[in-house]
Scaffold this active site. Sequence first.
Site, mmCIF file in Angstrom:
data_model
loop_
_atom_site.group_PDB
_atom_site.id
_atom_site.type_symbol
_atom_site.label_atom_id
_atom_site.label_comp_id
_atom_site.label_asym_id
_atom_site.label_seq_id
_atom_site.Cartn_x
_atom_site.Cartn_y
_atom_site.Cartn_z
ATOM 1 N N HIS A 18 18.590 -18.723 -0.890
ATOM 2 C CA HIS A 18 17.766 -19.613 -0.046
ATOM 3 C C HIS A 18 16.703 -18.764 0.644
ATOM 4 O O HIS A 18 16.976 -18.106 1.638
ATOM 5 C CB HIS A 18 18.634 -20.306 1.006
ATOM 6 C CG HIS A 18 17.898 -21.323 1.821
ATOM 7 N ND1 HIS A 18 18.410 -22.570 2.066
ATOM 8 C CD2 HIS A 18 16.699 -21.305 2.447
ATOM 9 C CE1 HIS A 18 17.561 -23.270 2.819
ATOM 10 N NE2 HIS A 18 16.509 -22.495 3.060
ATOM 11 N N HIS A 20 12.403 -18.467 1.858
ATOM 12 C CA HIS A 20 11.039 -18.951 2.035
ATOM 13 C C HIS A 20 10.080 -17.774 1.922
ATOM 14 O O HIS A 20 10.220 -16.782 2.650
ATOM 15 C CB HIS A 20 10.865 -19.593 3.417
ATOM 16 C CG HIS A 20 11.733 -20.788 3.651
ATOM 17 N ND1 HIS A 20 11.317 -22.072 3.398
ATOM 18 C CD2 HIS A 20 13.011 -20.886 4.119
ATOM 19 C CE1 HIS A 20 12.290 -22.919 3.701
ATOM 20 N NE2 HIS A 20 13.323 -22.229 4.143
ATOM 21 N N LYS A 104 15.407 -29.637 -3.928
ATOM 22 C CA LYS A 104 15.717 -29.520 -2.505
ATOM 23 C C LYS A 104 15.529 -30.850 -1.782
ATOM 24 O O LYS A 104 14.489 -31.489 -1.882
ATOM 25 C CB LYS A 104 14.817 -28.452 -1.864
ATOM 26 C CG LYS A 104 15.091 -28.203 -0.381
ATOM 27 C CD LYS A 104 16.503 -27.675 -0.153
ATOM 28 C CE LYS A 104 16.833 -27.516 1.327
ATOM 29 N NZ LYS A 104 16.356 -26.258 1.874
ATOM 30 N N HIS A 141 19.433 -29.818 2.848
ATOM 31 C CA HIS A 141 19.338 -29.483 4.264
ATOM 32 C C HIS A 141 20.210 -30.510 4.984
ATOM 33 O O HIS A 141 19.830 -31.668 5.142
ATOM 34 C CB HIS A 141 17.899 -29.559 4.751
ATOM 35 C CG HIS A 141 17.740 -29.194 6.195
ATOM 36 N ND1 HIS A 141 17.089 -28.046 6.608
ATOM 37 C CD2 HIS A 141 18.153 -29.815 7.329
ATOM 38 C CE1 HIS A 141 17.118 -27.980 7.926
ATOM 39 N NE2 HIS A 141 17.753 -29.047 8.386
ATOM 40 N N HIS A 179 22.629 -23.481 4.345
ATOM 41 C CA HIS A 179 22.710 -22.853 5.674
ATOM 42 C C HIS A 179 23.663 -23.584 6.637
ATOM 43 O O HIS A 179 23.270 -24.056 7.689
ATOM 44 C CB HIS A 179 21.326 -22.697 6.305
ATOM 45 C CG HIS A 179 20.418 -23.884 6.190
ATOM 46 N ND1 HIS A 179 20.780 -25.162 6.508
ATOM 47 C CD2 HIS A 179 19.121 -23.954 5.792
ATOM 48 C CE1 HIS A 179 19.769 -25.973 6.311
ATOM 49 N NE2 HIS A 179 18.753 -25.263 5.864
ATOM 50 N N ASP A 252 17.845 -18.016 4.280
ATOM 51 C CA ASP A 252 16.918 -18.954 4.931
ATOM 52 C C ASP A 252 15.874 -18.172 5.728
ATOM 53 O O ASP A 252 15.393 -18.633 6.772
ATOM 54 C CB ASP A 252 17.656 -19.944 5.844
ATOM 55 C CG ASP A 252 16.773 -21.105 6.286
ATOM 56 O OD1 ASP A 252 15.756 -21.358 5.625
ATOM 57 O OD2 ASP A 252 17.096 -21.749 7.299
#
Length: 348
Positions: A18, A20, A104, A141, A179, A252
């Site tokens: 995970h 970004h 996602k 999420h 997460h 994350d």
Amino acid sequence: MLPQETRILTIVQPDDWHLHLRDGDVLNSTVPQAAKQFKRAIIMPNLRPPITTTEQAAQYRQRILDSLPENAEFEPLMTLYLTDNTRPAEIRRAKESGIVHGVKLYPAGATTNSDAGVTSLDNCIETLEEMQKQGIPLLMHGEVTDPDVDIFDREAVFIDKVLVPLRKKLPDLKIVFEHITTKTAAQYVATAEGYIGATVTPHHLLFNRNSLFVGGIRPHYYCLPVLKREENRQALLKAVSHKNTRFFAGTDSAPHARHTKESTCGCAGCYTASHALELYVQAFEEIGELDKLEWFTSINGPKFYNLSVNRNKVTLIKEKWQIPEELPFGENKVVPLMAGEFLQWKLG
């Protein structure tokens, strides 16, 4: 259990399930830092505009690869951003591409760049059925966005109102509960039937919600899902330190320019990509379970995604070092989690 005097730790090279990276010129900063830590990473699609098609994912993947330093080995595993308008045909294209490894789910308004997220899963049932058929995981999420639900309860409510009903309807859909932050989520993932896994971040293993307020408001510890009570942190540590293959590393790591974090409406996200493995080691050492680290960082994730375990090894050395106060982020700077503080392990 490893002996207490262990000063060198060698494990299979880890992956980040995970991550970004953002887009544009900041990739020249975020991609090299991630590539130093991980062999592969599941890349989040919440750009502006979001990555909603396989074609867009392929183009984004190439931009990431173009930002790698020479001789760096790093494989971006792409994802699509699920919307109310995602069609089953796009899922088939994603599967055929070989580069898309998940879709996602962002409940609309749940976190950074989630405005285009799903308003109701009822709008996506045919698409989710196609994902189940194609074996493409749904990366969730896991928070409700109802303003009447306390922010510290949104994950638990999500399990009851969204996750459990969805899994009854589509029992063979592979799901990653992203997460996770609570005892409730850890217990659910550990005992639920079917195809489910969960990522756990280093910051949720190391910190509870008190860390947001030590000496004043600390914006660089603000993330979504937000840090929780100590009992939840302890439950996460217990979950990841067992050889339960359902739990795996997902940082994350979410970079934001310093001025956007330190503002009147600061962005959610902790930046850990530059030192994530060292943070994970600190968490496992805290509970005396360094011998379980490799399962969590390097083995469980590939097993869930039906990928081979990496062949390379990495070595960590017990050596005190200081985390930089800030790091490059395109034309700006990003403040890493625990900036200016010391860690006891360093990636060799």
